[in-house]
Design an enzyme around this catalytic site. Structure first.
Site, short mmCIF file in Angstrom:
data_model
loop_
_atom_site.label_atom_id
_atom_site.label_comp_id
_atom_site.label_asym_id
_atom_site.label_seq_id
_atom_site.Cartn_x
_atom_site.Cartn_y
_atom_site.Cartn_z
N HIS A 140 81.79 91.54 71.95
CA HIS A 140 80.67 92.18 71.25
C HIS A 140 79.53 91.18 71.03
O HIS A 140 78.36 91.53 71.17
CB HIS A 140 81.11 92.69 69.87
CG HIS A 140 81.78 94.03 69.89
ND1 HIS A 140 81.17 95.16 70.38
CD2 HIS A 140 83.00 94.43 69.48
CE1 HIS A 140 81.99 96.20 70.25
NE2 HIS A 140 83.12 95.78 69.71
N HIS B 259 88.20 90.95 72.19
CA HIS B 259 87.40 92.17 72.10
C HIS B 259 86.16 91.93 71.23
O HIS B 259 85.04 92.27 71.62
CB HIS B 259 88.28 93.29 71.53
CG HIS B 259 87.58 94.58 71.24
ND1 HIS B 259 87.93 95.77 71.85
CD2 HIS B 259 86.57 94.88 70.40
CE1 HIS B 259 87.14 96.73 71.40
NE2 HIS B 259 86.31 96.22 70.51
N GLU B 260 86.36 91.31 70.07
CA GLU B 260 85.22 91.08 69.15
C GLU B 260 84.27 90.03 69.71
O GLU B 260 83.05 90.15 69.55
CB GLU B 260 85.73 90.67 67.76
CG GLU B 260 86.65 91.65 67.06
CD GLU B 260 86.14 93.08 67.02
OE1 GLU B 260 84.92 93.29 67.03
OE2 GLU B 260 86.97 94.01 66.99
N GLY C 239 88.99 95.22 63.45
CA GLY C 239 88.05 94.15 63.77
C GLY C 239 86.64 94.68 63.80
O GLY C 239 86.41 95.86 64.07
N CYS D 297 87.52 101.11 69.72
CA CYS D 297 86.40 100.36 69.15
C CYS D 297 85.65 101.26 68.18
O CYS D 297 85.43 102.43 68.48
CB CYS D 297 85.47 99.92 70.29
SG CYS D 297 84.03 99.01 69.73
N LEU D 298 85.27 100.71 67.04
CA LEU D 298 84.53 101.51 66.05
C LEU D 298 83.17 101.95 66.60
O LEU D 298 82.60 102.92 66.11
CB LEU D 298 84.34 100.71 64.75
CG LEU D 298 85.63 100.40 63.99
CD1 LEU D 298 85.34 99.53 62.77
CD2 LEU D 298 86.36 101.68 63.58
N GLN E 228 77.85 94.91 65.90
CA GLN E 228 78.09 96.33 65.67
C GLN E 228 77.36 96.88 64.45
O GLN E 228 77.20 98.08 64.32
CB GLN E 228 79.60 96.60 65.52
CG GLN E 228 80.38 96.33 66.80
CD GLN E 228 81.85 96.53 66.56
OE1 GLN E 228 82.54 95.61 66.14
NE2 GLN E 228 82.35 97.73 66.81
NI NI Z 1 84.79 96.95 69.27
#
Ligand code: NI
Length: 169
Positions: free
Chosen positions: A137, A133-134, A46, A91-92, A51
């Site tokens: 963000h 989660h996204e 995701g 998470c990236l 991000q």
């Molecule tokens: Ni993330």
């Protein structure tokens, strides 16, 4: 294929609140394509526009094992949520760190696709967790902010060390 740079915690730009998308221009479709390429390349399941330093309500997700199920959520809203699920998240924007977070086990989300078409999706398990989660963000929140302040401090230290090492010539 265009790969975008992913911001890493504790970059203050990750705290910005994303604005809704009102015009579904070719720019938005290009953003979605580039975000998907960036997510698959990372690899991740995701990615939120926040991000990649684009502060618009755009998310891409693919929780399939063979990268065959790209889902795009623009202007997402959770219209129903139930149950509880404690699962390990990563998470990236927080590379190489994983921890457990409690989320709703089932969510119903209303959103628009890359062309502005509205849809509603019922999700459970990993997909439900990923959507939450996204969406965090887009509100400027990272999964580590669900953890204790002691853990957050440790993650911050670890990330700062990583960034120092990356800058070293
Ligand atoms: Ni993330």
């Amino acid at each position: 294929m265009a790969l975008l740079t992913i911001l890493e915690y504790p970059d203050p730009r990750l705290k910005r609140i994303a604005a809704p998308v009102s015009a579904f221009t070719p720019d938005i479709q290009t953003l979605v394509k580039n975000m998907a390429d960036t997510m698959y390349d990372a690899p991740g399941i995701g990615l939120a526009a926040t991000q990649v330093d684009v502060h618009k309500q755009v998310i891409v997700i693919d929780v399939s094992t063979d990268k065959s199920d790209l889902k795009v959520f623009i202007n997402p809203q959770i219209v129903a949520a139930s149950g509880e699920l404690l699962g390990e998240e990563g998470c990236l924007s927080v590379p190489e760190y994983y921890d457990k977070v409690t989320r709703a086990a089932n969510v119903t989300v209303s959103a628009q696709d890359a062309h502005g078409k509205a849809f509603t999706l019922e999700a459970e398990g990993l997909l439900a967790v990923c959507i939450q989660h996204e969406m965090d963000h887009l509100k400027g929140k990272l999964f580590v902010e669900h953890l204790s302040s002691l853990k957050q401090m440790r993650v911050k230290t670890k990330m700062k060390k990583r960034h120092r090492e990356m800058e070293r010539p």
